[in-house]
Design a protein around this motif. Structure first.
Motif, PDB file in Angstrom:
ATOM      1  N   GLN A   1      10.452  -4.871   3.953  1.00  0.00           N
ATOM      2  CA  GLN A   1      11.595  -3.858   4.648  1.00  0.00           C
ATOM      3  C   GLN A   1      12.738  -4.854   4.555  1.00  0.00           C
ATOM      4  O   GLN A   1      12.634  -5.695   5.294  1.00  0.00           O
ATOM      5  N   PRO A   2      14.136  -4.471   4.130  1.00  0.00           N
ATOM      6  CA  PRO A   2      14.141  -3.110   3.634  1.00  0.00           C
ATOM      7  C   PRO A   2      13.498  -2.801   2.314  1.00  0.00           C
ATOM      8  O   PRO A   2      13.302  -3.657   1.431  1.00  0.00           O
ATOM      9  N   LEU A   3      12.937  -1.543   1.885  1.00  0.00           N
ATOM     10  CA  LEU A   3      12.128  -1.299   0.880  1.00  0.00           C
ATOM     11  C   LEU A   3      12.845  -0.238   0.060  1.00  0.00           C
ATOM     12  O   LEU A   3      13.297   0.642   0.682  1.00  0.00           O
ATOM     13  N   TYR A   4      12.755  -0.239  -1.383  1.00  0.00           N
ATOM     14  CA  TYR A   4      13.347   0.560  -2.401  1.00  0.00           C
ATOM     15  C   TYR A   4      12.627   2.073  -2.029  1.00  0.00           C
ATOM     16  O   TYR A   4      11.450   2.174  -1.662  1.00  0.00           O
TER      17      TYR A   4
ATOM     18  N   ALA B   1      18.002   3.488   6.214  1.00  0.00           N
ATOM     19  CA  ALA B   1      17.281   4.415   5.463  1.00  0.00           C
ATOM     20  C   ALA B   1      16.298   3.531   4.648  1.00  0.00           C
ATOM     21  O   ALA B   1      15.479   4.249   4.096  1.00  0.00           O
ATOM     22  N   PHE B   2      16.514   2.148   4.496  1.00  0.00           N
ATOM     23  CA  PHE B   2      15.409   1.496   3.424  1.00  0.00           C
ATOM     24  C   PHE B   2      14.482   1.019   4.319  1.00  0.00           C
ATOM     25  O   PHE B   2      13.510   0.068   4.265  1.00  0.00           O
ATOM     26  N   TYR B   3      14.286   1.264   5.749  1.00  0.00           N
ATOM     27  CA  TYR B   3      13.367   0.910   6.570  1.00  0.00           C
ATOM     28  C   TYR B   3      12.276   2.031   6.976  1.00  0.00           C
ATOM     29  O   TYR B   3      12.804   3.297   7.107  1.00  0.00           O
ATOM     30  N   ALA B   4      10.915   1.699   6.965  1.00  0.00           N
ATOM     31  CA  ALA B   4      10.095   2.856   7.447  1.00  0.00           C
ATOM     32  C   ALA B   4       9.796   2.845   9.002  1.00  0.00           C
ATOM     33  O   ALA B   4       9.453   3.715   9.533  1.00  0.00           O
ATOM     34  N   GLN B   5       9.996   1.584   9.646  1.00  0.00           N
ATOM     35  CA  GLN B   5       9.791   1.474  10.902  1.00  0.00           C
ATOM     36  C   GLN B   5      10.881   0.390  11.452  1.00  0.00           C
ATOM     37  O   GLN B   5      11.120  -0.601  10.873  1.00  0.00           O
TER      38      GLN B   5
END
Ligand code: PMP
Length: 400
Positions: free
Chosen positions: A131-134, A364-368
């Motif tokens: 993270q950050p992930l596409y 917005a590129f992080y899930a947590q």
């Protein structure tokens, strides 16, 4: 009238379709680009150039559309493109790939990612992601039944450490999904950090899916190093590229997967049941383009670097703090270091609605556990657009 995306999303929720997708918000790129259109704003959000790429590559495609076959090409891709991809990576990155057994042509890097994930994991396998992930990574992994494990990267250097890798990898890890150069961080990982990742993959017997769509967009004399070139990685890396990025033709959606034959075959099988193939005339034109040498790539890079520098200089002159941009189309604005007392979502929303400039909030590129102090700006725009964007960002800053 067609339903808007929002109405469709609400309907999907009500009817209880695939829970992975109904739980997923609309992509941030869509949200911001729609807002940009609605507000007639300058769009420094979504990453696409506002001038079309290589005229000769487009002319080649147009001619091929009229004179060559328009019927299904082979599922693996046209031989001429597969050979051209292998030759391209031999010339630019010193890789030794067999175009006929180690290259698969896909409908963009997005389909390549989907085919790699679906082709290689069994439900329950763990997938390490950074993270950050596409935005496509997490829903694809979850749809395939993969269990995500995250490595959290932080500004300003987005460093990968051996400790973080150790924590994320386990005996259940099947795959690591890695993006270099990294969107949105605009970092190009060097040999030392790649070595840490390669060692973790070898030690844990893990396959690396390496999304290298930005490989040609590296600046200030940097060199892209494919993860596949590191010791122990040749047989365990799935390398993904995109002609959309290489030739500034993002709508073309021609991607390639390069991997040792057993991995390439598994990915090819998934690809055969997803899209089967991709337009032959665009494949021919990309094969023509892949044969280009540095007389195309050096000026292309220099042009983007100049735009990056123009945006960076303009922002600095307005008192903004920015993070280093080593590659990609992106430059990050550090809100906190700029003295702006707002999180990235608040800034992005107010900037597009009240100052007429669209940006992308990096959270917005992080899930947590998101980073909320940075927004992403796209610099592959004409000078006048960049200048107007800078002026409007300065206006947005005064609102907060
Ligand atoms: N991966 C990354 C990291 C990207 O930035 C993008 C495009 N922005 C893609 C994949 C998608 O590439 P394509 O358009 O070829 O599907």
């Amino acid at each position: 009238m067609l339903d808007s995306d929002d109405t469709l999303a609400v309907k999907a929720q009500r009817t209880g379709f695939n829970p992975v997708l109904t739980a997923q918000p609309r992509t941030i790129f869509d949200v911001m680009s729609n807002l940009a259109r609605e507000m007639d704003a300058i769009n420094l959000g979504q990453g696409f150039p506002d001038q079309d790429g290589s005229a000769d590559v487009r002319a080649f495609a147009a001619e091929s559309l009229m004179k060559d076959s328009n019927q299904y090409p082979p599922s693996l891709g046209l031989a001429e493109l597969r050979l051209a991809v292998a030759d391209h990576y031999r010339r630019f990155h010193g890789l030794d790939l067999d175009g006929m057994t180690e290259v698969v042509v896909t409908s963009g890097a997005t389909e390549a990612l989907a085919a790699a994930i679906f082709g290689l994991i069994t439900p329950g396998d763990e997938v390490v992601m950074f993270q950050p992930l596409y935005d496509a990574y997490l829903p694809l992994v979850k749809m395939a039944g993969g269990v995500p494990r995250f490595v959290r990267l932080e500004p300003p250097h987005w460093k990968i450490t051996a400790q973080a890798l150790d924590k994320a990898f386990s005996p259940k890890t099947k795959l690591v999904l890695f993006n270099n150069p990294l969107n949105p961080s605009a970092i190009v990982y060097d040999a030392d950090e790649l070595k840490l990742l390669a060692e973790a993959c070898v030690k844990n017997d893990v396959i690396a899916v390496c999304d290298e769509v930005w490989e040609h967009l590296v600046y200030d004399g940097r060199k892209h190093i494919p993860l596949m070139a590191l010791p122990g990685m040749r047989e365990r890396t799935v390398k993904i590229g995109s002609a959309g990025k290489i030739f500034s033709l993002t709508g073309w959606k021609i991607g390639f997967v390069c991997a040792a034959p057993p991995l390439a075959a598994a990915v090819a099988k998934a690809h055969a049941f997803m899209t089967f193939t991709t337009p032959p005339n665009l494949q021919r034109a990309v094969a023509y383009g892949m044969a280009k040498d540095d007389s195309y790539f050096a000026p292309m890079r220099a042009g983007f670097q100049r735009s990056r520098d123009r945006l960076a200089a303009g922002l600095k002159a307005e008192g903004f703090a920015i993070l280093p941009s080593q590659g990609t189309y992106f430059l990050l604005l550090d809100l906190e270091a700029s003295g702006i007392d707002a999180d990235d979502w608040t800034f992005s929303q107010r900037a597009v609605k009240e100052a007429g400039v669209a940006t992308i909030p990096v959270s917005a590129f992080y899930a947590q556990d998101p980073i909320t102090t940075v927004v992403r700006l796209c610099f592959c725009k004409q000078d006048a657009t960049l200048d107007a964007g800078i002026e409007r960002l300065a206006r947005a800053r005064k609102l907060l």
